[in-house]
Design a protein around this motif. Structure first.
Motif, PDB file in Angstrom:
ATOM      1  N   ALA A  55       0.826  -1.204   0.000  1.00 31.20           N
ATOM      2  CA  ALA A  55       0.000   0.000   0.000  1.00 31.20           C
ATOM      3  C   ALA A  55       0.861   1.256   0.000  1.00 31.20           C
ATOM      4  CB  ALA A  55      -0.920  -0.006   1.224  1.00 31.20           C
ATOM      5  N   GLU A  56       1.912   1.259   0.810  1.00 26.84           N
ATOM      6  CA  GLU A  56       2.794   2.426   0.845  1.00 26.84           C
ATOM      7  C   GLU A  56       3.446   2.647  -0.514  1.00 26.84           C
ATOM      8  OE1 GLU A  56       6.905   3.895   2.998  1.00 26.84           O
ATOM      9  OE2 GLU A  56       5.525   2.609   4.137  1.00 26.84           O
ATOM     10  N   GLN A  57       3.876   1.567  -1.156  1.00 27.90           N
ATOM     11  CA  GLN A  57       4.499   1.692  -2.458  1.00 27.90           C
ATOM     12  C   GLN A  57       3.516   2.177  -3.522  1.00 27.90           C
ATOM     13  OE1 GLN A  57       8.064   0.950  -3.302  1.00 27.90           O
ATOM     14  NE2 GLN A  57       7.837   1.632  -1.183  1.00 27.90           N
ATOM     15  N   ARG A 280      -4.023  -0.091  12.719  1.00 24.10           N
ATOM     16  CA  ARG A 280      -5.011   0.905  12.289  1.00 24.10           C
ATOM     17  C   ARG A 280      -4.892   1.205  10.788  1.00 24.10           C
ATOM     18  NH1 ARG A 280      -3.877   3.574  17.355  1.00 24.10           N
ATOM     19  NH2 ARG A 280      -2.597   5.146  16.333  1.00 24.10           N
ATOM     20  N   ALA A 281      -3.696   0.975  10.222  1.00 25.81           N
ATOM     21  CA  ALA A 281      -3.473   1.259   8.810  1.00 25.81           C
ATOM     22  C   ALA A 281      -3.943   0.143   7.907  1.00 25.81           C
ATOM     23  CB  ALA A 281      -1.984   1.540   8.560  1.00 25.81           C
ATOM     24  N   LEU A 282      -4.137  -1.055   8.440  1.00 23.31           N
ATOM     25  CA  LEU A 282      -4.472  -2.217   7.598  1.00 23.31           C
ATOM     26  C   LEU A 282      -5.736  -2.012   6.775  1.00 23.31           C
ATOM     27  CD1 LEU A 282      -3.419  -5.237   9.839  1.00 23.31           C
ATOM     28  CD2 LEU A 282      -2.587  -4.725   7.526  1.00 23.31           C
ATOM     29  N   PRO A 283      -6.838  -1.462   7.333  1.00 18.07           N
ATOM     30  CA  PRO A 283      -8.026  -1.254   6.488  1.00 18.07           C
ATOM     31  C   PRO A 283      -7.754  -0.341   5.297  1.00 18.07           C
ATOM     32  CG  PRO A 283      -8.622  -1.133   8.811  1.00 18.07           C
ATOM     33  CD  PRO A 283      -7.127  -1.166   8.750  1.00 18.07           C
ATOM     34  N   LYS A 284      -6.960   0.718   5.520  1.00 16.98           N
ATOM     35  CA  LYS A 284      -6.615   1.620   4.421  1.00 16.98           C
ATOM     36  C   LYS A 284      -5.784   0.884   3.367  1.00 16.98           C
ATOM     37  CE  LYS A 284      -6.250   5.580   7.577  1.00 16.98           C
ATOM     38  NZ  LYS A 284      -5.329   6.604   8.110  1.00 16.98           N
ATOM     39  N   ALA A 285      -4.846   0.068   3.851  1.00 16.29           N
ATOM     40  CA  ALA A 285      -3.989  -0.670   2.938  1.00 16.29           C
ATOM     41  C   ALA A 285      -4.818  -1.624   2.087  1.00 16.29           C
ATOM     42  CB  ALA A 285      -2.930  -1.454   3.728  1.00 16.29           C
ATOM     43  N   ARG A 286      -5.754  -2.306   2.705  1.00 17.01           N
ATOM     44  CA  ARG A 286      -6.566  -3.271   1.969  1.00 17.01           C
ATOM     45  C   ARG A 286      -7.501  -2.576   0.987  1.00 17.01           C
ATOM     46  NH1 ARG A 286      -7.158  -6.579   7.613  1.00 17.01           N
ATOM     47  NH2 ARG A 286      -5.296  -7.848   7.329  1.00 17.01           N
TER      48      ARG A 286
END
Length: 288
Positions: A55-57, A280-286
């Motif tokens: 996600a960051e990439q 907390r970032a996992l939902p955004k990443a998915r």
């Protein structure tokens, strides 16, 4: 520049572009299988780490492309040599086959990074521009104090910071905790080498090596010279046999495990905070 910027400032690393004014882009490794390397709690799975990294990439790629440049998402570099072999190679079978792992590392590093190829194809002014787009104009805005006391800084602007801010929210806390965790392994390495028990065990290992035709005061000294593959295999094989017979291999593993636990305890609050940011970032990443 941190130690991760192995080949200088104006480069691209496996994880992406390298700052000409700041710190290399590094993808933290905090999965259950990698917690030993980072010194953190194994509370985030390998798959979840991969999701966050991907996600960051993606966010960095979008930002770089908006700035008018190219960016390719590539897998991170994973060292094929076990970390404890940095102290001493103590696996005879592995040493007889791979030596110190020089050929393995060379093979892993030989894969051409498309980002590095792209970066090198640009004229100097464009190289500066793309590095600034990624890392920001100057290394200010984010600060971290490493376990050894060194203070490092990075820009709170640029595509890397923008991506991490969007993903993790609290960018200063994310940066500070990540930098500390990235450096725990190296700090632990220095603690083991400086331990009196390690120093006291070296003469027996050195004597064993001398009996095999090698005159080295320490494993580190044994690797100071560039060796042919055949010589490396023989020397590493002797090192491993002496590490086993003198107990040096077992000792460094014991010390490494002990200092790992000590550092985890010392930095538990920071490690837990970072895991919370990841979760907390996992939902955004998915969603990406």
């Amino acid at each position: 520049m941190t130690r991760t910027g192995r080949r200088g400032a104006v480069l691209m690393a496996a994880a992406g572009l390298v700052a000409v004014v700041g710190v290399t882009v590094v993808r933290p490794q905090l999965g259950a299988a990698e917690a030993e390397q980072a010194g953190g709690p194994a509370q985030i799975s390998v798959d979840e780490v991969d999701e966050l990294e991907r996600a960051e990439q993606i966010l960095i790629q979008r930002c770089i492309e908006r700035a008018g440049f190219q960016y390719t998402i590539v897998p991170r570099f994973v060292d094929p040599v076990p970390f404890t072999f940095r102290y001493v190679v103590d696996d005879v079978g592995w040493a007889d086959k791979h030596g110190y792992g020089t050929a393995l590392r060379r093979q892993a590093e030989a894969k051409v990074d498309p980002n590095e190829r792209y970066f090198r194809s640009l004229p100097p002014t464009r190289q500066q521009a793309v590095a600034t787009a990624l890392n920001g104009p100057e290394p200010t805005g984010l600060t971290a104090t490493l376990p050894g006391g060194q203070v490092v800084q990075h820009s709170d602007k640029g595509c890397q910071s923008e991506a991490q801010r969007e993903l993790y929210g609290d960018l200063p806390t994310w940066y500070a905790s990540t930098k500390v965790i990235e450096n725990l392994k190296g700090h632990r390495f220095g603690m083991v080498l400086g331990d009196p028990r390690y120093q006291a065990a070296l003469p027996a290992w050195s004597a064993c090596m001398r009996d095999r035709g090698y005159r080295f005061a320490s494993p580190d000294a044994a690797r100071a010279e560039k060796l042919s593959q055949a010589v490396e295999l023989r020397q590493a094989g002797a090192e491993a046999r002496c590490a086993s017979s003198t107990g040096l291999g077992a000792l460094v593993r014991e010390l490494d495990t002990s200092y790992d636990a000590q550092l985890r305890e010392q930095h538990q609050s920071l490690l837990s905070t970072r895991v919370d940011l990841q979760r907390r970032a996992l939902p955004k990443a998915r969603a990406l």
